[in-house]
Design a protein around this motif. Sequence first.
Motif, PDB file in Angstrom:
ATOM      1  N   GLU A   1     -11.925  46.495 -40.872  1.00  0.00           N
ATOM      2  CA  GLU A   1     -11.196  45.919 -39.760  1.00  0.00           C
ATOM      3  C   GLU A   1     -11.313  44.404 -39.810  1.00  0.00           C
ATOM      4  O   GLU A   1     -12.358  43.857 -40.114  1.00  0.00           O
ATOM      5  CB  GLU A   1     -11.743  46.431 -38.436  1.00  0.00           C
ATOM      6  CG  GLU A   1     -11.424  47.868 -38.166  1.00  0.00           C
ATOM      7  CD  GLU A   1     -11.936  48.328 -36.819  1.00  0.00           C
ATOM      8  OE1 GLU A   1     -12.398  47.475 -36.035  1.00  0.00           O
ATOM      9  OE2 GLU A   1     -11.877  49.529 -36.567  1.00  0.00           O
TER      10      GLU A   1
ATOM     11  N   TYR B  50     -10.997  40.806 -37.839  1.00  0.00           N
ATOM     12  CA  TYR B  50     -11.076  40.255 -36.500  1.00  0.00           C
ATOM     13  C   TYR B  50     -10.209  39.002 -36.434  1.00  0.00           C
ATOM     14  O   TYR B  50     -10.172  38.214 -37.368  1.00  0.00           O
ATOM     15  CB  TYR B  50     -12.525  39.917 -36.144  1.00  0.00           C
ATOM     16  CG  TYR B  50     -13.400  41.133 -36.119  1.00  0.00           C
ATOM     17  CD1 TYR B  50     -13.333  42.003 -35.050  1.00  0.00           C
ATOM     18  CD2 TYR B  50     -14.260  41.424 -37.158  1.00  0.00           C
ATOM     19  CE1 TYR B  50     -14.119  43.133 -35.014  1.00  0.00           C
ATOM     20  CE2 TYR B  50     -15.046  42.554 -37.130  1.00  0.00           C
ATOM     21  CZ  TYR B  50     -14.977  43.399 -36.053  1.00  0.00           C
ATOM     22  OH  TYR B  50     -15.750  44.518 -36.017  1.00  0.00           O
ATOM     23  N   SER B  51      -9.548  38.827 -35.328  1.00  0.00           N
ATOM     24  CA  SER B  51      -8.672  37.668 -35.191  1.00  0.00           C
ATOM     25  C   SER B  51      -9.510  36.416 -34.957  1.00  0.00           C
ATOM     26  O   SER B  51     -10.688  36.473 -34.597  1.00  0.00           O
ATOM     27  CB  SER B  51      -7.707  37.880 -34.032  1.00  0.00           C
ATOM     28  OG  SER B  51      -8.394  37.820 -32.806  1.00  0.00           O
ATOM     29  N   GLN B  52      -8.868  35.296 -35.156  1.00  0.00           N
ATOM     30  CA  GLN B  52      -9.525  34.013 -34.939  1.00  0.00           C
ATOM     31  C   GLN B  52      -9.952  33.874 -33.471  1.00  0.00           C
ATOM     32  O   GLN B  52     -10.997  33.312 -33.185  1.00  0.00           O
ATOM     33  CB  GLN B  52      -8.556  32.880 -35.304  1.00  0.00           C
ATOM     34  CG  GLN B  52      -8.142  32.874 -36.754  1.00  0.00           C
ATOM     35  CD  GLN B  52      -9.186  32.262 -37.632  1.00  0.00           C
ATOM     36  OE1 GLN B  52     -10.002  31.471 -37.178  1.00  0.00           O
ATOM     37  NE2 GLN B  52      -9.190  32.636 -38.896  1.00  0.00           N
ATOM     38  N   ALA B  53      -9.155  34.412 -32.561  1.00  0.00           N
ATOM     39  CA  ALA B  53      -9.490  34.315 -31.141  1.00  0.00           C
ATOM     40  C   ALA B  53     -10.752  35.105 -30.818  1.00  0.00           C
ATOM     41  O   ALA B  53     -11.603  34.654 -30.033  1.00  0.00           O
ATOM     42  CB  ALA B  53      -8.329  34.808 -30.287  1.00  0.00           C
ATOM     43  N   ASN B  54     -10.905  36.289 -31.409  1.00  0.00           N
ATOM     44  CA  ASN B  54     -12.115  37.080 -31.172  1.00  0.00           C
ATOM     45  C   ASN B  54     -13.347  36.341 -31.658  1.00  0.00           C
ATOM     46  O   ASN B  54     -14.385  36.335 -30.987  1.00  0.00           O
ATOM     47  CB  ASN B  54     -12.021  38.427 -31.885  1.00  0.00           C
ATOM     48  CG  ASN B  54     -11.056  39.367 -31.235  1.00  0.00           C
ATOM     49  OD1 ASN B  54     -10.652  39.167 -30.105  1.00  0.00           O
ATOM     50  ND2 ASN B  54     -10.688  40.419 -31.951  1.00  0.00           N
ATOM     51  N   ILE B  55     -13.243  35.719 -32.812  1.00  0.00           N
ATOM     52  CA  ILE B  55     -14.376  34.973 -33.361  1.00  0.00           C
ATOM     53  C   ILE B  55     -14.684  33.763 -32.487  1.00  0.00           C
ATOM     54  O   ILE B  55     -15.847  33.454 -32.207  1.00  0.00           O
ATOM     55  CB  ILE B  55     -14.084  34.565 -34.815  1.00  0.00           C
ATOM     56  CG1 ILE B  55     -13.965  35.820 -35.691  1.00  0.00           C
ATOM     57  CG2 ILE B  55     -15.163  33.648 -35.348  1.00  0.00           C
ATOM     58  CD1 ILE B  55     -13.398  35.568 -37.066  1.00  0.00           C
TER      59      ILE B  55
ATOM     60  N   TRP C 109     -14.055  33.381 -29.237  1.00  0.00           N
ATOM     61  CA  TRP C 109     -14.669  33.820 -27.981  1.00  0.00           C
ATOM     62  C   TRP C 109     -16.118  34.228 -28.193  1.00  0.00           C
ATOM     63  O   TRP C 109     -16.967  33.997 -27.331  1.00  0.00           O
ATOM     64  CB  TRP C 109     -13.883  34.968 -27.352  1.00  0.00           C
ATOM     65  CG  TRP C 109     -12.741  34.478 -26.523  1.00  0.00           C
ATOM     66  CD1 TRP C 109     -11.425  34.638 -26.782  1.00  0.00           C
ATOM     67  CD2 TRP C 109     -12.834  33.738 -25.306  1.00  0.00           C
ATOM     68  NE1 TRP C 109     -10.692  34.038 -25.798  1.00  0.00           N
ATOM     69  CE2 TRP C 109     -11.520  33.478 -24.876  1.00  0.00           C
ATOM     70  CE3 TRP C 109     -13.894  33.265 -24.537  1.00  0.00           C
ATOM     71  CZ2 TRP C 109     -11.242  32.770 -23.714  1.00  0.00           C
ATOM     72  CZ3 TRP C 109     -13.614  32.564 -23.382  1.00  0.00           C
ATOM     73  CH2 TRP C 109     -12.306  32.328 -22.992  1.00  0.00           C
ATOM     74  N   ARG C 110     -16.397  34.841 -29.340  1.00  0.00           N
ATOM     75  CA  ARG C 110     -17.776  35.221 -29.634  1.00  0.00           C
ATOM     76  C   ARG C 110     -18.660  33.983 -29.712  1.00  0.00           C
ATOM     77  O   ARG C 110     -19.767  33.953 -29.171  1.00  0.00           O
ATOM     78  CB  ARG C 110     -17.817  35.993 -30.953  1.00  0.00           C
ATOM     79  CG  ARG C 110     -19.205  36.371 -31.380  1.00  0.00           C
ATOM     80  CD  ARG C 110     -19.192  37.134 -32.679  1.00  0.00           C
ATOM     81  NE  ARG C 110     -20.543  37.277 -33.189  1.00  0.00           N
ATOM     82  CZ  ARG C 110     -20.835  37.790 -34.351  1.00  0.00           C
ATOM     83  NH1 ARG C 110     -19.884  38.237 -35.148  1.00  0.00           N
ATOM     84  NH2 ARG C 110     -22.081  37.874 -34.753  1.00  0.00           N
TER      85      ARG C 110
ATOM     86  N   THR D  47     -19.197  32.491 -26.255  1.00  0.00           N
ATOM     87  CA  THR D  47     -20.145  33.312 -25.505  1.00  0.00           C
ATOM     88  C   THR D  47     -21.573  33.050 -25.960  1.00  0.00           C
ATOM     89  O   THR D  47     -22.491  32.949 -25.131  1.00  0.00           O
ATOM     90  CB  THR D  47     -19.806  34.804 -25.682  1.00  0.00           C
ATOM     91  OG1 THR D  47     -18.455  35.011 -25.253  1.00  0.00           O
ATOM     92  CG2 THR D  47     -20.734  35.683 -24.889  1.00  0.00           C
TER      93      THR D  47
ATOM     94  N   THR E 140     -22.979  32.613 -37.238  1.00  0.00           N
ATOM     95  CA  THR E 140     -21.769  33.430 -37.129  1.00  0.00           C
ATOM     96  C   THR E 140     -20.673  32.883 -38.036  1.00  0.00           C
ATOM     97  O   THR E 140     -19.981  33.645 -38.716  1.00  0.00           O
ATOM     98  CB  THR E 140     -21.271  33.463 -35.678  1.00  0.00           C
ATOM     99  OG1 THR E 140     -22.289  34.021 -34.862  1.00  0.00           O
ATOM    100  CG2 THR E 140     -20.007  34.273 -35.534  1.00  0.00           C
TER     101      THR E 140
END
Length: 125
Positions: free
Chosen positions: A33, A35-40, A42-43, A46, A91
């Motif tokens: 899978e 992961y989109s740039q936005a998910n990374i 936001w991670r 956070t 990350t």
Amino acid sequence: MSAPDEKQQMQQLEERLAAYKKATGKVKAHQEEHYSQANIAWRMVTEMVAGLGIGFGIGYGLDMVLGTTPWLMVVFALLGIAAGINVMLRTAKDVQARHEMNGADAPVDDKSAARGADEGNRDGH
């Protein structure tokens, strides 16, 4: 409907789904899978906020217990920011390593490859 009929229908449905996935090539492992740039992003945000919040909380708690009002809160907030940045960098390295492992570190589309070939021909090379 009886239970054997339901089981038979489920079996047929599973077989049809398996045949469809095999025909379309839509079977994908969980590890594949993307992961989109936005998910990374936001991670990372956070992780940074969590580091700052935890450092601030520890510093504030120690200040209340020890009576050193702003000093430990400031020190631990800075340590929390440093820890958040450290986790963000880890990350980013992990994402970069996965990106390079998939062979996507130098994406080349057909148009840019053709442009490069045309430019080389114009130079006489």
